[in-house]
Structures are given as structure tokens and as C-alpha cells.
Scaffold this motif. Structure first.
Motif, short mmCIF file in Angstrom:
data_model
loop_
_atom_site.label_atom_id
_atom_site.label_comp_id
_atom_site.label_asym_id
_atom_site.label_seq_id
_atom_site.Cartn_x
_atom_site.Cartn_y
_atom_site.Cartn_z
N LYS A 15 -23.27 3.65 11.45
CA LYS A 15 -24.16 4.36 10.53
C LYS A 15 -24.33 5.80 11.00
O LYS A 15 -24.53 6.07 12.18
N ILE A 16 -24.24 6.73 10.06
CA ILE A 16 -24.31 8.16 10.37
C ILE A 16 -25.78 8.58 10.47
O ILE A 16 -26.54 8.42 9.52
N ASN A 17 -26.15 9.14 11.62
CA ASN A 17 -27.54 9.60 11.79
C ASN A 17 -27.73 10.97 11.14
O ASN A 17 -26.77 11.64 10.76
N ASP A 18 -28.97 11.37 10.99
CA ASP A 18 -29.30 12.62 10.29
C ASP A 18 -28.69 13.86 10.95
O ASP A 18 -28.26 14.78 10.26
N LYS A 19 -28.64 13.88 12.26
CA LYS A 19 -28.06 15.03 12.96
C LYS A 19 -26.57 15.17 12.64
O LYS A 19 -26.09 16.26 12.35
N VAL A 20 -25.85 14.06 12.67
CA VAL A 20 -24.41 14.09 12.37
C VAL A 20 -24.20 14.43 10.90
O VAL A 20 -23.29 15.19 10.56
N LYS A 21 -25.04 13.92 10.02
CA LYS A 21 -24.94 14.26 8.59
C LYS A 21 -25.05 15.76 8.40
O LYS A 21 -24.22 16.39 7.72
N SER A 22 -26.06 16.37 9.00
CA SER A 22 -26.29 17.80 8.86
C SER A 22 -25.12 18.61 9.42
O SER A 22 -24.63 19.55 8.78
N GLN A 23 -24.67 18.25 10.61
CA GLN A 23 -23.56 18.98 11.25
C GLN A 23 -22.27 18.82 10.45
O GLN A 23 -21.52 19.79 10.29
N THR A 24 -22.02 17.63 9.94
CA THR A 24 -20.79 17.39 9.18
C THR A 24 -20.80 18.17 7.88
O THR A 24 -19.80 18.79 7.50
N GLN A 25 -21.93 18.17 7.19
CA GLN A 25 -22.04 18.93 5.96
C GLN A 25 -21.80 20.42 6.22
O GLN A 25 -21.06 21.08 5.48
N LYS A 26 -22.39 20.95 7.29
CA LYS A 26 -22.20 22.36 7.63
C LYS A 26 -20.74 22.66 7.94
O LYS A 26 -20.20 23.70 7.53
N ARG A 27 -20.08 21.77 8.67
CA ARG A 27 -18.66 21.96 9.01
C ARG A 27 -17.79 22.01 7.77
O ARG A 27 -16.92 22.87 7.63
N ILE A 28 -18.03 21.07 6.85
CA ILE A 28 -17.22 21.01 5.63
C ILE A 28 -17.45 22.26 4.79
O ILE A 28 -16.49 22.88 4.30
N LEU A 29 -18.70 22.65 4.60
CA LEU A 29 -19.00 23.83 3.78
C LEU A 29 -18.47 25.11 4.42
O LEU A 29 -17.96 26.00 3.72
N LYS A 30 -18.57 25.23 5.73
CA LYS A 30 -18.04 26.40 6.43
C LYS A 30 -16.53 26.51 6.25
O LYS A 30 -16.00 27.58 5.95
N TYR A 31 -15.85 25.38 6.40
CA TYR A 31 -14.39 25.38 6.23
C TYR A 31 -14.03 25.73 4.78
O TYR A 31 -13.12 26.53 4.53
#
Length: 138
Positions: A15-31
Motif C-alpha cells: 500500500k502506498i503511503n501519503d509521503k510516497v504518493k506526494s513524491q511520486t506525483q511530483k516526480r511524474i509532473l516534473k518529468y
């Protein structure tokens, strides 16, 4: 026989925790901002349990000459297509932010199907997943 446990890219996950969700979303949007500008109008990134789903919205390419017998007007068609997502990919989280499982959406089968990254690996980064899927869909 090997004592090494192998991850199955088509099952399991964490299960993806909130910290990983936030970081992953930022990574995808930045790329996306750095590498895919102009190829989509909006990205939709959502999380559910161990999965991260990424969809894109695009401006439809519609001809000026519109058939008179089509069941919707040109404007209705454009609006519908603007609001219809392109399912880019789904990531499966295993606890490592740089080693996600990848699945592409099959419109033929109406579900996500496990895929490999371009380097032949079953696990990779969200950025590589976006780059790969953009090559097909955007």
C-alpha cells in the motif's frame, strides 16, 4: 534451488503511503513539464492501495468538414473527446520508489496488462513509465 525471492510483476505490492504518493506525483509532473510540454492538456494521477494510475487528456484533432449524418455535432464531439482520458499506465508499488511494476491499459481487453520497461526489466521508475507510455499514446 535458489533462496532468492523474486517479485512477481503481476501480483503483490505494498500500500502506498501519503509521503510516497506526494513524491511520486511530483516526480511524474516534473518529468512531464520538462519533457512532454504541449503533448497533453492535463495529467490525472491517482492512487488506490498499491497502484498509481496515470491518465492524460488531449486536445482532439478534428477535421473542419464534419459529416452531417454523424450522431453528434462537431462541437459536442470535441467536448466529449476533451473530457475522455487516455489511460497511459498503471504502476504497482513494492516499497521501493525507483522499482515499480508497469502495466499498460489494453483497450482491446479493457484492462491493464503487465508490461516491461524499454530496457527489458519488469521494474523501473515512474519517469521511465511516463516516457515509455507517452511514446505510444501522446
Amino acid at each position: 534451488m535458489s533462496d532468492t525471492w523474486q517479485k512477481d510483476p503481476d501480483s503483490g505490492g505494498v500500500k502506498i503511503n501519503d509521503k510516497v504518493k506526494s513524491q511520486t506525483q511530483k516526480r511524474i509532473l516534473k518529468y512531464a513539464d520538462a519533457n512532454l510540454s504541449g503533448r497533453y492538456t492535463k495529467l490525472d494521477i491517482r492512487f488506490r492501495d498499491k497502484f498509481c494510475y496515470v491518465d492524460a487528456y488531449t486536445e482532439p484533432d478534428v477535421t473542419e468538414k464534419w459529416p452531417t449524418d454523424f450522431p453528434e455535432t462537431r462541437e459536442e464531439h470535441i467536448e466529449r473527446m476533451r473530457n475522455t482520458p487516455i489511460h497511459l499506465f498503471r504502476l504497482r508499488y513494492y516499497g521501493d520508489e525507483d522499482k515499480w511494476g508497469l502495466a499498460f491499459y489494453s483497450y482491446a481487453h479493457n484492462n491493464y496488462e503487465t508490461s516491461v520497461f524499454p530496457n527489458g526489466a519488469f521494474f523501473g521508475t515512474p519517469e521511465l513509465a511516463l516516457e515509455t507510455s507517452a511514446g505510444f499514446h501522446l
